[in-house]
Write a protein that holds these residues in place. Structure first.
Motif, PDB file in Angstrom:
ATOM      1  N   LEU A 131       4.599   0.945   1.192  1.00  0.00           N
ATOM      2  CA  LEU A 131       4.814   0.034   2.311  1.00  0.00           C
ATOM      3  C   LEU A 131       4.494  -1.397   1.889  1.00  0.00           C
ATOM      4  O   LEU A 131       3.423  -1.665   1.343  1.00  0.00           O
ATOM      5  CB  LEU A 131       3.904   0.455   3.473  1.00  0.00           C
ATOM      6  N   LYS A 150       0.855  -1.188   0.000  1.00  0.00           N
ATOM      7  CA  LYS A 150       0.000   0.000   0.000  1.00  0.00           C
ATOM      8  C   LYS A 150       0.891   1.238   0.000  1.00  0.00           C
ATOM      9  O   LYS A 150       2.113   1.130   0.211  1.00  0.00           O
ATOM     10  CB  LYS A 150      -0.922  -0.001   1.221  1.00  0.00           C
ATOM     11  N   LEU A 197      12.853   1.031   7.565  1.00  0.00           N
ATOM     12  CA  LEU A 197      11.789   1.398   8.495  1.00  0.00           C
ATOM     13  C   LEU A 197      12.030   0.756   9.854  1.00  0.00           C
ATOM     14  O   LEU A 197      12.459  -0.399   9.935  1.00  0.00           O
ATOM     15  CB  LEU A 197      10.432   0.936   7.957  1.00  0.00           C
ATOM     16  N   LYS A 198      11.763   1.506  10.883  1.00  0.00           N
ATOM     17  CA  LYS A 198      11.861   1.027  12.271  1.00  0.00           C
ATOM     18  C   LYS A 198      13.132   0.208  12.530  1.00  0.00           C
ATOM     19  O   LYS A 198      13.042  -0.977  12.928  1.00  0.00           O
ATOM     20  CB  LYS A 198      10.641   0.174  12.609  1.00  0.00           C
ATOM     21  N   LEU A 251       4.591   7.110   1.163  1.00  0.00           N
ATOM     22  CA  LEU A 251       5.494   6.057   1.656  1.00  0.00           C
ATOM     23  C   LEU A 251       4.970   4.695   1.193  1.00  0.00           C
ATOM     24  O   LEU A 251       4.034   4.152   1.781  1.00  0.00           O
ATOM     25  CB  LEU A 251       5.565   6.086   3.181  1.00  0.00           C
ATOM     26  N   ILE A 254       1.233   4.848   1.879  1.00  0.00           N
ATOM     27  CA  ILE A 254       0.734   5.659   2.987  1.00  0.00           C
ATOM     28  C   ILE A 254       0.963   7.126   2.640  1.00  0.00           C
ATOM     29  O   ILE A 254       2.094   7.547   2.366  1.00  0.00           O
ATOM     30  CB  ILE A 254       1.490   5.334   4.303  1.00  0.00           C
ATOM     31  N   TYR A 299      -4.863 -11.128   6.869  1.00  0.00           N
ATOM     32  CA  TYR A 299      -5.550 -12.366   7.240  1.00  0.00           C
ATOM     33  C   TYR A 299      -6.663 -12.602   6.208  1.00  0.00           C
ATOM     34  O   TYR A 299      -7.459 -11.698   5.947  1.00  0.00           O
ATOM     35  CB  TYR A 299      -6.135 -12.188   8.636  1.00  0.00           C
ATOM     36  N   VAL A 300      -6.696 -13.784   5.635  1.00  0.00           N
ATOM     37  CA  VAL A 300      -7.720 -14.078   4.625  1.00  0.00           C
ATOM     38  C   VAL A 300      -9.005 -14.499   5.343  1.00  0.00           C
ATOM     39  O   VAL A 300      -9.080 -15.581   5.918  1.00  0.00           O
ATOM     40  CB  VAL A 300      -7.255 -15.199   3.665  1.00  0.00           C
ATOM     41  N   PRO A 316       6.544  -5.444  12.752  1.00  0.00           N
ATOM     42  CA  PRO A 316       6.551  -4.029  13.141  1.00  0.00           C
ATOM     43  C   PRO A 316       5.951  -3.118  12.068  1.00  0.00           C
ATOM     44  O   PRO A 316       5.733  -1.942  12.317  1.00  0.00           O
ATOM     45  CB  PRO A 316       8.037  -3.706  13.317  1.00  0.00           C
ATOM     46  N   TYR A 317       5.716  -3.659  10.867  1.00  0.00           N
ATOM     47  CA  TYR A 317       5.304  -2.809   9.739  1.00  0.00           C
ATOM     48  C   TYR A 317       3.841  -2.964   9.345  1.00  0.00           C
ATOM     49  O   TYR A 317       3.377  -2.326   8.408  1.00  0.00           O
ATOM     50  CB  TYR A 317       6.222  -3.094   8.539  1.00  0.00           C
ATOM     51  N   ASN A 318       3.125  -3.855  10.024  1.00  0.00           N
ATOM     52  CA  ASN A 318       1.695  -4.039   9.775  1.00  0.00           C
ATOM     53  C   ASN A 318       1.411  -4.330   8.305  1.00  0.00           C
ATOM     54  O   ASN A 318       0.537  -3.721   7.683  1.00  0.00           O
ATOM     55  CB  ASN A 318       0.942  -2.762  10.223  1.00  0.00           C
TER      56      ASN A 318
END
Lengths: 200, 374
Positions: free
Chosen positions: A55, A36, A187-188, A53, A38, A106-107, A100-102
């Motif tokens: 992601l 996606k 990231l992070k 961003l 952001i 979940y299907v 940590p990046y979400n």
């Protein structure tokens, strides 16, 4: 061999063409986004700015998702890609809370389309590949990479903001970009997962 | 009919209702699971990976562990009044662990594949540690229960593995680099909550019998609130934006009704009821039930707050679906149903229990007198 991606934030125009290309290539259902963009805003008029961003799964060197998966469904392949074995996944979603990046999804169903009139022929053909009750994520389009192609997002990006290749090969474009941009960020970094997706 | 006989009759009617009500809840829970298996997880709330099922799992696993620790405390003379409750406590622990297992089955997207825990276990995963500790503890609980000769050493070992369950479940959240969860206090909070639930369950079962347990609950309830304040202070002192967002979410955001509900109904009200000197057994039981509900609310708050602030910014809302609420109530009902059923089937030592309760009641004023004389 270590596959990785370099994303040029100065080139990204936030068009989400990569998100759509990913959905088209991988046939993910409504609400499921393996990648996606952001969009955030900063500053105030007249100095306001918009930032994009992209992601996606960071295919980390030390992936927390693989560490917590109780049944070894998530693992790192020899080529550095972090993959999920859909036949093993028990759907506990521990990996989703540990990422940590979400960027995991979940299907919940594979029979609901985007439109009220049921599934399109394309959706009928591809949705069945997504096992209900399991977790999935970006695969770096492994099926395309095997054929020597770039992932669909890289292929599609109209601004040429995405680069994919072998980070261990000094001749690859991604390795050269990282050499030319020593300040490339991940990231992070504090999460200690050592991502293989870099932002320049 | 005298007043005491009338009260006894009321208690007996209420006692008779527990089994069918708990059984009905358990049936509702199983029905919700069947719906899930047929329709798929689309019947669940889709915003937060871990919701009320995991909260109820943590509550029940904690309750089981707390009850094992109480049984061991009785055997080891730390809480002598509980010595004669050994069998009941072990039945309660086994019932809680089985119900916790049911909650996990409800939560899994592919419950049939649970055999992968045996054929392909990943020993770096704390879920596997938790699974193994649960398995070992349940086996030890059953051995302790069915063994003819009681062994305080075996029960002590069981209490250690039960403690392991609580700590591991705390670490499952604490080791994640996630706002609200990433705290070394979480396993400690889980341990205190496990003891609170176990003590509350005992008080709910026999409200007026255990003065010492009442004191434990009076001491532990405010401690949970203090832990919450410590977390908020530590997280916000330096002004970290994510921590501030987590605190805001709990105090004034979408989780505020649940957070303040926990503070008022789960901590303050039971605390006041327990401190009330003239409180009847009914008030003590109400306080105990509120304390258990409070721990469930606290676990939901903790779980949701840690997932409601995603990496990409903003806040994710969560409210469980009807199926999730039914499943969760089913799990709690199953624990009570199995406990009452187990107690009816295997029996207890009522004479010893009554004697123990009376001894403690008689002992308290005697001890006070001794202290006064000294």
């Amino acid at each position: 061999m270590r596959y990785g991606m370099v994303i040029s934030l100065s080139r990204c125009i936030g068009c989400n063409a990569c998100s759509i290309a990913c959905k088209h290539e991988n046939g993910t259902g409504p609400g499921v986004f393996w990648r996606k963009v952001i969009i955030t805003e900063s500053g105030k008029y007249p100095q306001a700015a918009m930032h994009a961003l992209p992601l996606l799964c960071n295919h980390c060197e030390d992936p927390s998702c693989a560490k917590v998966c109780p049944v070894k469904a998530t693992k790192m392949d020899a080529n550095g890609m972090v993959t999920i074995d859909a036949k093993k996944c028990i759907g506990c979603r521990y990996c989703m809370t540990a990422c940590p990046y979400n960027v995991r999804a979940y299907v919940r169903s594979n029979d609901k389309g985007y439109f009220d009139e049921g599934l399109t022929e394309y959706e009928k053909a591809v949705y069945g590949e997504h096992k209900v009750g399991t977790v999935e994520k970006c695969t770096f389009c492994a099926q395309r990479v095997e054929e020597g192609k770039n992932p669909a997002c890289v292929q599609t990006c109209p601004a040429k903001a995405l680069f994919f290749g072998d980070l261990d090969d000094p001749a690859s474009q991604v390795a050269k970009l990282l050499t030319d941009n020593p300040n490339a960020k991940t990231l992070k970094p504090e999460a200690g997962t050592k991502p293989k997706v870099f932002y320049i | 009919m005298t007043n005491s006989a009338s009260n006894e009759a009321k208690r007996s009617t209420a006692g008779n209702l527990i089994l069918p009500v708990a059984g009905l809840l358990a049936v509702i829970g199983v029905a919700c699971w069947v719906v899930q298996l047929i329709v798929g997880p689309s019947v669940l709330a889709d915003t937060i990976p871990w919701g009320v099922y995991i909260a109820a799992f943590f509550l029940l696993a904690g309750a089981g562990s707390g009850l094992v620790m109480m049984a061991a405390a009785g055997d080891w003379g730390i809480l002598p009044a509980l010595k004669d409750w050994r069998r009941s406590l072990l039945i309660g622990a086994a019932a809680s662990y089985i119900a916790a297992g049911f909650m996990i089955l409800l939560d899994l997207g592919q419950p049939v594949r649970i055999y992968n825990f045996f054929v392909s276990p990943n020993f770096t995963s704390m879920f596997v540690w938790d699974f193994l500790f649960l398995l070992v503890t349940v086996v030890l609980v059953l051995i302790c229960f069915f063994r003819k000769e009681t062994s305080k050493w075996l029960l002590g070992l069981t209490a250690v593995t039960a403690l392991g369950i609580v700590l591991i479940e705390g670490w499952i959240l604490a080791v994640n680099p996630v706002t609200v969860w990433n705290s070394a206090l979480i396993p400690v909070v889980f341990l205190v909550e496990a003891i609170v639930v176990a003590v509350a369950v005992l008080l709910a079962a026999k409200g007026d019998a255990f003065e010492s347990l009442k004191k434990i609950l009076i001491g532990l309830l405010p401690l949970l609130l203090i832990f919450s304040l410590i977390e908020m202070f530590a997280g916000n002192y330096m002004g970290a934006s994510q921590e501030a967002a987590g605190t805001k979410l709990l105090l004034t955001g979408s989780l505020a009704p649940f957070y303040w509900g926990w503070v008022v109904l789960g901590v303050a009200l039971p605390f006041v009821l327990l401190l009330w000197k003239g409180a009847r057994a009914g008030a003590v039981k109400l306080a105990a039930v509120l304390a258990v509900c409070g721990v469930l609310l606290a676990k939901i708050n903790l779980l949701v707050a840690g997932q409601a602030l995603p990496f990409e910014g903003g806040t994710i809302g969560y409210f469980p679906s009807i199926v999730e609420i039914g499943g969760m109530l089913g799990g709690l009902g199953l624990a009570v149903f199995l406990f009452v059923l187990g107690k009816n089937f295997f029996g207890d030592a009522p004479a010893a229990v009554e004697a123990s309760a009376e001894t403690e009641e008689a002992k308290a004023p005697a001890e006070a007198e001794t202290e006064a004389e000294a």
